[in-house]
Design an enzyme around this catalytic site. Structure first.
Site, mmCIF file in Angstrom:
data_model
loop_
_atom_site.group_PDB
_atom_site.id
_atom_site.type_symbol
_atom_site.label_atom_id
_atom_site.label_comp_id
_atom_site.label_asym_id
_atom_site.label_seq_id
_atom_site.Cartn_x
_atom_site.Cartn_y
_atom_site.Cartn_z
ATOM 1 N N GLY A 40 36.046 -54.285 44.108
ATOM 2 C CA GLY A 40 37.255 -53.386 43.907
ATOM 3 C C GLY A 40 38.254 -53.941 45.054
ATOM 4 O O GLY A 40 37.562 -54.861 45.795
ATOM 5 N N GLY A 49 41.338 -52.885 47.693
ATOM 6 C CA GLY A 49 42.198 -52.044 48.283
ATOM 7 C C GLY A 49 43.202 -52.661 49.296
ATOM 8 O O GLY A 49 43.223 -53.726 49.356
ATOM 9 N N PHE A 90 43.032 -52.557 52.316
ATOM 10 C CA PHE A 90 42.336 -53.123 53.418
ATOM 11 C C PHE A 90 41.660 -54.166 53.220
ATOM 12 O O PHE A 90 41.293 -55.198 54.133
ATOM 13 C CB PHE A 90 41.262 -52.169 54.341
ATOM 14 C CG PHE A 90 42.030 -50.801 54.553
ATOM 15 C CD1 PHE A 90 43.096 -50.889 55.449
ATOM 16 C CD2 PHE A 90 41.737 -49.577 54.328
ATOM 17 C CE1 PHE A 90 43.623 -49.887 56.035
ATOM 18 C CE2 PHE A 90 42.234 -48.388 54.674
ATOM 19 C CZ PHE A 90 43.261 -48.603 55.589
ATOM 20 N N ASP A 135 41.753 -41.568 55.937
ATOM 21 C CA ASP A 135 42.137 -42.045 54.574
ATOM 22 C C ASP A 135 41.088 -41.545 53.540
ATOM 23 O O ASP A 135 40.615 -41.999 52.769
ATOM 24 C CB ASP A 135 41.786 -43.708 54.597
ATOM 25 C CG ASP A 135 42.801 -44.100 53.629
ATOM 26 O OD1 ASP A 135 43.745 -43.548 52.980
ATOM 27 O OD2 ASP A 135 42.533 -45.286 53.215
#
Ligand SMILES: *[C@@H]1O[C@H](CO)[C@@H](O)[C@H](O)[C@H]1NC(C)=O
Ligand SMILES: *[C@@H]1O[C@H](CO)[C@@H](O)[C@H](O)[C@H]1NC(C)=O
Ligand SMILES: *[C@@H]1O[C@H](CO)[C@@H](O)[C@H](O)[C@H]1NC(C)=O
Ligand SMILES: *[C@@H]1O[C@H](CO)[C@@H](O)[C@H](O)[C@H]1NC(C)=O
Ligand SMILES: *[C@@H]1O[C@H](CO)[C@@H](O)[C@H](O)[C@H]1NC(C)=O
Ligand SMILES: *[C@@H]1O[C@H](CO)[C@@H](O)[C@H](O)[C@H]1NC(C)=O
Ligand SMILES: *[C@@H]1O[C@H](CO)[C@@H](O)[C@H](O)[C@H]1NC(C)=O
Length: 655
Positions: free
Chosen positions: A340, A342, A344, A458
């Site tokens: 994945g 993201g 970050f 988060d």
């Protein structure tokens, strides 16, 4: 007295009868040398060298008895020797095997004549010289047949008989440069002289090359000296003799080839030049090249796997991973292993080469080293957080501009995959409820049950991961903090994800446990409704919190539930989750429940307060569509602009 004399004669004759010697190399031969002749260090007799117009003589040191008496016949004898001839420029003169009255041959000319005679005495019967010449110079003056011949010479260089040196017409034995063996045999009864010749490896030929019937008695005295003689003219030849044997009255002993000294290598010509100069150059340069490549490769490899390791990190040894190991684990961070993406960074699946377990590696790009120490300290201490509803952090690795976090791999991926956008697989209500409860417990652990208060910063559906048993686990805790220490001092980034940010968080840029509760409230609504926090319908933004609230105002909050659930749900639980979501999303932080209360509501079904303040529960609460507290918001690098809710974006607080 007479008897004694006879005995003496007998013994001396007996000694002469079986006189013999064998030299395999001449190191211990005590030959008598004259002119340029010398014995080399490995025992080869070199009769002549490159010196022009020189003579070389090498003689057996003692006189040899050839006759029983001065006027008697010459006894049979046999001799064999191995010689080789080498030239630097062009072939010069040859060499001769000689039997002469003196060791030296005084007055001999250095040009022509093999060092045996001079122009005055050549051919004179007073010379008493017997020789076998190996001639490589065709001298018409001496009636030479060619420039590669053998001749039997008696008292002069004009041969009595001669023959080309070779078995075949084109064989050039003498000038071949190879060691050649010569046999000289004299039969005292038949008065016959035979000369044979062959390459050493071939053995003695059946028939001699030269055969001459001649009584040597007038030529040889009773005792004679025996040896080799050669001279160079303006063209030089290097004449070598490797071995020599002699026997009176019998066959000379054969020369053991293996015991002979080795010939110097053939003089280099064109190809050897390549071998002597080219080959070493090629070898050295290729070795050098290989070395350079090796160094280059080593440097590149070192650079490729370079890590940052500072003193303060040494105590985190066990938590530190080697970059090399992670590189191998993820097959060089291949796209195929990508789990994945993201805000970050990217997450890769990998198999730890040391333990063989499946891991998830998150690559966070981070240029700033500011705050890194505190951050690593925190993630390492977070690594000690152990709860069944948290994704275990196994360790980290640091490189220039990059931080890598290693987590346990969660086989069922993140929660958002099962909720939004017509998912292939959805979760039924009981599964969703278990996930919610689990995440609530995980968050409670972070907020209240560990030594320190840990603010997640988060909480969102994509950070809730499902393990093999479909338990919800919170991942990525504390990571947002890295961006609290903004790289750009002019703007402070708010870490967290758009749509989950509590209003006071956007204003103060400070994350608290109650801003985590707010974000968790949004997650509750997402799970119950199967919708994202903000959805764009045409030009209108639908804020999930507002929408659920409006359903509740319309007195049927269950209208907000996810239609994908169908009839398979527990109405009280869905209602509880929706209301609890709204309860957590109140804009006033102090009005929000704490996680312990949230857990009590979910676990023990403790009813919610009949009236909780929904003051400010509006779009205002999400901190969007107005300018309060900030001038602008910017997308964080790496976040996908195309997704209708920026998955992980950062708002910047203007200063
Ligand atoms: C060679 O000479 C030695 C004496 O110097 C003698 O003892 C030996 O038997 C001789 N060998 C042959 C093969 O004639
Ligand atoms: C030839 O041999 C003699 C005697 O050993 C030596 O003095 C001379 O230098 C040699 N000449 C060459 C060209 O090798
Ligand atoms: C070598 O020969 C010389 C004479 O040519 C002689 O004086 C000397 O004694 C001999 N040495 C040996 C060890 O035979
Ligand atoms: C030389 O003398 C030996 C011993 O006296 C004798 O056997 C031999 O036949 C003689 N050889 C010749 C050729 O006279
Ligand atoms: C030739 O050799 C003989 C015998 O060794 C010597 O007497 C004479 O002087 C030499 N002649 C020349 C011209 O060198
Ligand atoms: C010379 O060669 C001939 C022919 O092979 C042979 O018959 C004779 O015995 C040889 N003589 C000597 C002295 O070897
Ligand atoms: C050998 O060289 C010398 C001087 O270089 C020359 O005078 C002489 O004629 C040459 N001899 C032969 C046979 O070529």
């Amino acid at each position: 007295m007479l008897f004694k004399f006879v005995i003496l004669i007998l013994t001396s004759v007996a000694a002469a009868e079986d006189f013999n010697f064998t030299y395999l190399g001449f190191r211990s031969a005590n030959l008598s040398l004259e002119g340029v002749a010398e014995v080399t260090s490995n025992g080869i007799l070199r009769v002549t060298n490159d010196t022009v117009q020189s003579i070389g003589h090498a003689f057996y040191p003692n006189p040899v008895t050839f006759k029983n008496s001065s006027d008697g016949p010459v006894l049979s004898f046999s001799s064999t020797f191995i010689f080789a001839m080498r030239y630097k420029v062009r072939q010069g003169h040859g060499i001769a095997f000689v039997i002469a009255p003196t060791k030296g041959l005084p007055g001999a000319s250095p040009v022509g004549f093999f060092g045996l005679f001079n122009r005055t005495n050549d051919g004179s019967p007073t010379n008493h010289v017997f020789a076998v010449e190996l001639d490589t110079f065709e001298n018409p003056e001496f009636s030479d047949i060619n420039d590669n011949h053998v001749g039997i010479d008696i008292n002069g260089v004009v041969s009595v008989v001669s023959a080309p040196a070779g078995y075949y017409a084109d064989e050039r034995l003498i000038t071949s440069g190879q060691p050649v063996q010569v046999w000289v045999d004299y039969d005292g009864t038949k008065k016959q002289i035979n000369v044979s010749m062959a390459l050493v490896s071939n053995g003695k030929p059946y028939n001699p090359l030269l055969s001459l019937t001649r009584d040597l008695s007038p030529v040889l005295h009773r005792t004679m000296y025996m040896g080799f003689s050669a001279s160079t003219g303006n063209l030089t030849a290097i004449n070598y003799v490797l071995g020599w044997s002699f026997k009176m009255n019998g066959h000379a002993e054969e020369l053991g080839l293996s015991q002979l000294p080795k010939m110097p290598r053939l003089e280099p010509k064109k190809i050897p030049k390549l071998l002597t100069i080219g080959l070493p150059v090629i070898l050295v340069s290729s070795a050098l090249l290989a070395f350079v490549f090796w160094v280059y490769y080593a440097i590149r490899r070192k650079k490729k796997f370079a890590e940052l390791l500072e003193d303060w990190e040494l105590e985190y040894g066990p938590q530190r991973f080697k970059y090399r190991e992670l590189y191998i684990a993820t097959k060089g961070f291949r796209e195929k292993e990508l789990l994945g993406k993201g805000g970050f960074g990217k997450v890769y699946r990998g198999i730890s080469p040391t333990s063989g377990t499946v891991i998830a590696v998150k690559r966070v790009s981070h240029e700033s080293r500011q705050g890194m120490k505190e951050f690593v300290a925190e993630i390492v201490s977070n690594g000690r957080l152990r709860h069944r509803n948290l994704v275990p952090l196994l360790g980290y690795c640091r490189r220039k501009g990059e931080l890598l976090l290693v987590y346990e791999y969660m086989p069922n991926g993140s929660l958002d995959k099962y909720l939004f956008d017509r998912p292939a697989v959805t979760l039924d209500w009981s599964q969703r409820f278990i996930v919610i409860r689990g995440v609530a417990l995980g968050l409670l652990y972070l907020h209240e049950e560990w030594d320190q208060v840990v603010v997640h910063r988060d909480v969102k559906a994509s950070n809730i991961l499902l393990d093999g048993e479909w338990n919800g686990r919170l991942g990525d805790f504390g990571l947002a903090r890295l961006y609290d220490h903004g790289a750009d001092p002019q703007t402070t980034h708010i870490a967290g994800t758009f749509g989950y940010l509590a209003p006071e968080h956007t204003r103060s840029c400070r994350a608290t446990t109650s801003s985590d509760v707010f974000a968790f409230g949004v997650c509750l609504l997402e799970v119950a409704c199967g919708r994202r926090p903000i959805e764009y319908h045409g030009s209108e933004n639908v804020i999930l919190v507002d929408w659920v609230f409006s359903c509740w105002e319309g007195r049927n909050i269950l209208e907000a539930k996810d239609p994908k659930l169908g009839n398979d749900f527990v109405a009280e639980e869905v209602e509880l989750v929706l209301k609890l979501g709204l309860f957590c999303c109140q804009s006033e932080p102090s009005m929000r429940p704490r996680m312990r209360q949230v857990v009590q509501h979910l676990e023990d079904k403790v009813p919610l307060p009949a009236e909780f303040s929904l003051l400010g529960l509006s779009s205002r609460g999400l901190g969007i569509s107005h300018n309060e507290g900030f001038d602008e918001y910017t997308m964080a690098p790496g976040s996908s602009v195309s997704s209708y809710v920026p998955d992980s974006s950062f708002l910047s607080c203007g200063r």
